[in-house]
Design a protein around this motif. Structure first.
Motif, PDB file in Angstrom:
ATOM      1  N   UNK A 152       0.851  -1.195   0.000  1.00 50.06           N
ATOM      2  CA  UNK A 152       0.000   0.000   0.000  1.00 50.06           C
ATOM      3  C   UNK A 152       0.884   1.242   0.000  1.00 50.06           C
ATOM      4  N   UNK A 153       0.630   2.161  -0.913  1.00 54.98           N
ATOM      5  CA  UNK A 153       1.312   3.452  -0.901  1.00 54.98           C
ATOM      6  C   UNK A 153       0.424   4.455  -0.167  1.00 54.98           C
ATOM      7  N   UNK A 154       1.009   5.226   0.720  1.00 52.78           N
ATOM      8  CA  UNK A 154       0.238   6.177   1.526  1.00 52.78           C
ATOM      9  C   UNK A 154       0.622   7.612   1.163  1.00 52.78           C
ATOM     10  N   UNK A 155      -0.385   8.442   0.946  1.00 52.83           N
ATOM     11  CA  UNK A 155      -0.208   9.872   0.685  1.00 52.83           C
ATOM     12  C   UNK A 155      -1.120  10.616   1.652  1.00 52.83           C
ATOM     13  N   UNK A 156      -0.550  11.483   2.477  1.00 55.11           N
ATOM     14  CA  UNK A 156      -1.360  12.203   3.468  1.00 55.11           C
ATOM     15  C   UNK A 156      -1.244  13.717   3.283  1.00 55.11           C
ATOM     16  N   UNK A 157      -1.009  14.143   2.071  1.00 59.47           N
ATOM     17  CA  UNK A 157      -0.756  15.554   1.789  1.00 59.47           C
ATOM     18  C   UNK A 157      -2.004  16.410   1.990  1.00 59.47           C
ATOM     19  N   UNK A 158      -1.756  17.674   2.307  1.00 58.88           N
ATOM     20  CA  UNK A 158      -2.847  18.639   2.378  1.00 58.88           C
ATOM     21  C   UNK A 158      -3.116  19.253   1.016  1.00 58.88           C
ATOM     22  N   UNK A 159      -2.153  19.165   0.105  1.00 57.79           N
ATOM     23  CA  UNK A 159      -2.325  19.646  -1.259  1.00 57.79           C
ATOM     24  C   UNK A 159      -1.413  18.850  -2.182  1.00 57.79           C
ATOM     25  N   UNK A 160      -1.852  18.613  -3.405  1.00 53.68           N
ATOM     26  CA  UNK A 160      -1.080  17.867  -4.397  1.00 53.68           C
ATOM     27  C   UNK A 160      -1.547  18.249  -5.792  1.00 53.68           C
ATOM     28  N   UNK A 161      -0.772  17.876  -6.795  1.00 55.80           N
ATOM     29  CA  UNK A 161      -1.239  17.854  -8.168  1.00 55.80           C
ATOM     30  C   UNK A 161      -1.680  16.418  -8.424  1.00 55.80           C
ATOM     31  N   UNK A 162      -0.775  15.628  -8.979  1.00 54.71           N
ATOM     32  CA  UNK A 162      -0.943  14.173  -9.014  1.00 54.71           C
ATOM     33  C   UNK A 162       0.436  13.570  -8.852  1.00 54.71           C
ATOM     34  N   UNK A 163       0.740  12.999  -7.684  1.00 56.02           N
ATOM     35  CA  UNK A 163       2.110  12.569  -7.369  1.00 56.02           C
ATOM     36  C   UNK A 163       2.597  11.431  -8.257  1.00 56.02           C
ATOM     37  N   UNK A 164       3.845  11.530  -8.693  1.00 59.16           N
ATOM     38  CA  UNK A 164       4.449  10.453  -9.472  1.00 59.16           C
ATOM     39  C   UNK A 164       4.558   9.173  -8.659  1.00 59.16           C
ATOM     40  N   UNK A 165       4.715   9.303  -7.347  1.00 58.93           N
ATOM     41  CA  UNK A 165       4.845   8.089  -6.525  1.00 58.93           C
ATOM     42  C   UNK A 165       3.589   7.229  -6.612  1.00 58.93           C
ATOM     43  N   UNK A 166       2.421   7.849  -6.786  1.00 53.30           N
ATOM     44  CA  UNK A 166       1.205   7.056  -6.950  1.00 53.30           C
ATOM     45  C   UNK A 166       1.255   6.298  -8.273  1.00 53.30           C
ATOM     46  N   UNK A 167       1.700   6.957  -9.332  1.00 51.83           N
ATOM     47  CA  UNK A 167       1.839   6.271 -10.620  1.00 51.83           C
ATOM     48  C   UNK A 167       2.776   5.077 -10.499  1.00 51.83           C
ATOM     49  N   UNK A 168       3.941   5.317  -9.904  1.00 51.34           N
ATOM     50  CA  UNK A 168       4.950   4.267  -9.792  1.00 51.34           C
ATOM     51  C   UNK A 168       4.454   3.118  -8.927  1.00 51.34           C
ATOM     52  N   UNK A 169       3.757   3.450  -7.849  1.00 55.44           N
ATOM     53  CA  UNK A 169       3.253   2.407  -6.953  1.00 55.44           C
ATOM     54  C   UNK A 169       2.137   1.609  -7.609  1.00 55.44           C
ATOM     55  N   UNK A 170       1.210   2.292  -8.281  1.00 54.79           N
ATOM     56  CA  UNK A 170       0.116   1.584  -8.944  1.00 54.79           C
ATOM     57  C   UNK A 170       0.650   0.657 -10.038  1.00 54.79           C
ATOM     58  N   UNK A 171       1.686   1.106 -10.742  1.00 60.15           N
ATOM     59  CA  UNK A 171       2.262   0.277 -11.805  1.00 60.15           C
ATOM     60  C   UNK A 171       2.861  -1.010 -11.257  1.00 60.15           C
ATOM     61  N   UNK A 172       3.169  -1.017  -9.971  1.00 61.99           N
ATOM     62  CA  UNK A 172       3.727  -2.218  -9.332  1.00 61.99           C
ATOM     63  C   UNK A 172       2.702  -2.931  -8.460  1.00 61.99           C
ATOM     64  N   UNK A 173       1.450  -2.504  -8.576  1.00 60.54           N
ATOM     65  CA  UNK A 173       0.367  -3.223  -7.927  1.00 60.54           C
ATOM     66  C   UNK A 173       0.023  -2.795  -6.520  1.00 60.54           C
ATOM     67  N   UNK A 174       0.594  -1.700  -6.049  1.00 61.32           N
ATOM     68  CA  UNK A 174       0.259  -1.254  -4.701  1.00 61.32           C
ATOM     69  C   UNK A 174      -1.114  -0.592  -4.694  1.00 61.32           C
ATOM     70  N   UNK A 175      -1.883  -0.847  -3.658  1.00 57.66           N
ATOM     71  CA  UNK A 175      -3.122  -0.105  -3.435  1.00 57.66           C
ATOM     72  C   UNK A 175      -2.761   1.287  -2.935  1.00 57.66           C
ATOM     73  N   UNK A 176      -3.717   2.206  -2.983  1.00 58.72           N
ATOM     74  CA  UNK A 176      -3.470   3.596  -2.613  1.00 58.72           C
ATOM     75  C   UNK A 176      -4.319   3.975  -1.415  1.00 58.72           C
ATOM     76  N   UNK A 177      -3.667   4.484  -0.387  1.00 61.42           N
ATOM     77  CA  UNK A 177      -4.361   5.070   0.764  1.00 61.42           C
ATOM     78  C   UNK A 177      -3.974   6.542   0.777  1.00 61.42           C
ATOM     79  N   UNK A 178      -4.926   7.423   0.453  1.00 62.55           N
ATOM     80  CA  UNK A 178      -4.550   8.809   0.212  1.00 62.55           C
ATOM     81  C   UNK A 178      -5.635   9.789   0.623  1.00 62.55           C
ATOM     82  N   UNK A 179      -5.199  10.982   0.956  1.00 66.39           N
ATOM     83  CA  UNK A 179      -6.133  12.093   1.090  1.00 66.39           C
ATOM     84  C   UNK A 179      -6.659  12.459  -0.300  1.00 66.39           C
ATOM     85  N   UNK A 180      -7.842  13.064  -0.322  1.00 64.77           N
ATOM     86  CA  UNK A 180      -8.539  13.327  -1.592  1.00 64.77           C
ATOM     87  C   UNK A 180      -8.159  14.689  -2.153  1.00 64.77           C
ATOM     88  N   UNK A 181      -6.889  14.857  -2.462  1.00 57.26           N
ATOM     89  CA  UNK A 181      -6.384  16.141  -2.942  1.00 57.26           C
ATOM     90  C   UNK A 181      -5.970  16.041  -4.406  1.00 57.26           C
TER      91      UNK A 181
END
Length: 386
Positions: free
Chosen positions: A286-315
């Motif tokens: 699971x990749x975790x993002x707890x940011x208060x603001x974002x665009x669209x993080x590259x780490x989410x792309x990289x993690x999803x491409x390797x099959x990680x689920x995403x636990x993130x704030x809705x930013x």
């Protein structure tokens, strides 16, 4: 309001004219060696998502002579090799442009850089990767030279750039949410509608791994990034602690995590080796993002491409790509931090192996369809070609 910004810029131009003129004279006495088709202005070369995008862009033109100017003092040089190539000249001018005690050097270098650009026999393209110096330089660049800017998110640069919008032929933004916020800002400040029409969406892209088999997991939860205030990595550590787990921490994060939470973390430090980063991703689920603001993080792309689920704030654009309960979970970024921690820990406890396996397959397929480098490369090659 917009007209006041323009007036302020013009008055500043009058004040710095002698310094810029001196810079032009220096450039004529010490001309730039060689001809360049692309002038790239970036603030940093330390490890970061924006910096990795900048490095990718620089490497898209192996048949073009490129010069890169770095204008701010970087916190490390781990990513610097990714900017280098036989066709690329790198100039770190931060000792002149990032010295508040000798700020006149910044003003002089606007003239130097402008003269370098002007003296090219074939008009180059100037690309500004969210670089303050490049914005201040833009009025000095010949009008016949195309200038393009990249804005990674809605941030302080969204305001800094307002007086300089007229000098940019195209503005690249990486997320729909960022475009929406900038258009709202344009309307608020009275920026002409035509400027909004020059905005272009180009999503970041990543190399999609062919083999995405996971490695034996060391920890389910992973955070990857910087330890800055808007990223809030301590919330990931707190979520792990509340769920009775340990969180992997990829990046320079030791000082960002309070001592009472460090026992719930595994620190991997700052990494630049692609194979090491790939291995760390695959050791987690699971990749975790707890940011208060974002665009669209590259780490989410990289993690999803390797099959990680995403636990993130809705930013930012994250909700465009993550569906709650389908390929990850979304936490409201507006709720208090304690509630983010409590909800995140609950979701972790409820995330069983079957749910993670299903999310893994969905995210791998989604990344292949939406995050490949091909569309990213084609868009920038088209945009930055003469």
């Amino acid at each position: 309001m917009y007209k006041l910004f323009l007036l302020k810029r013009r008055l500043e131009a009058l004040a710095i004219f002698p310094f810029a003129l001196l810079g032009r004279l220096i450039a004529r006495l010490r001309p730039l060696e060689g001809e360049f088709g692309l002038f790239l202005f970036f603030p940093f070369y330390h490890v970061g998502g924006a910096e990795r995008v900048h490095a990718q862009i620089a490497q898209l033109f192996p048949d073009k002579k490129i010069i890169i100017f770095f204008t701010k003092k970087s916190q490390g040089d781990a990513l610097l090799p990714q900017f280098k190539a036989p066709n690329i000249t790198v100039r770190d001018i931060s000792r002149y442009t990032d010295n508040k005690f000798m700020y006149w050097n910044n003003l002089i270098w606007r003239g130097i850089a402008a003269e370098y650009i002007r003296r090219q026999r074939v008009r180059p393209v100037v690309f500004n990767g969210q670089c303050n110096f490049a914005y201040k330089l833009s009025p000095h660049v010949p009008k016949s030279v195309r200038q393009v800017e990249l804005i990674h998110s809605f941030c302080s640069f969204s305001y800094i750039r307002i007086p300089f919008i007229p000098f940019y032929e195209t503005t690249v933004m990486i997320s729909r949410d960022s475009i929406r916020k900038h258009l709202e800002l344009y309307r608020k400040f009275g920026v002409p509608a035509a400027s909004g029409e020059r905005i272009r969406l180009i999503m970041n892209g990543i190399p999609i791994p062919a083999d995405v088999e996971p490695l034996p997991e060391a920890a389910r939860l992973l955070y990857a990034g910087r330890g800055t205030s808007e990223k809030r990595p301590w919330l990931v550590a707190a979520i792990a602690q509340a769920a009775g787990e340990r969180a992997g921490m990829l990046g320079p994060l030791e000082t960002a995590i309070p001592a009472g939470l460090q026992g719930s973390c595994v620190f991997y430090g700052e990494q630049s080796d692609a194979e090491v980063i790939d291995r760390i991703y695959r050791e987690h689920r699971i990749i975790a993002i707890t940011s208060s603001t974002e665009g669209f993080p590259m780490v989410i792309m990289e993690a999803m491409a390797r099959g990680l689920a995403v636990l993130s704030t809705d930013v930012g654009d994250i909700p465009y790509h993550v569906q709650h309960g389908v390929n990850g979970w979304l936490l409201s970024h507006r709720q208090p931090e304690a509630e983010i921690v409590a909800e995140g820990a609950r979701l972790l406890r409820e995330a069983g192996p079957d749910a993670l396996a299903a999310m893994r397959e969905r995210n791998i397929a989604y990344a292949k369809e939406h995050f490949s480098l091909e569309a990213f490369a084609a868009a920038y090659r088209s945009l930055l070609s003469n």
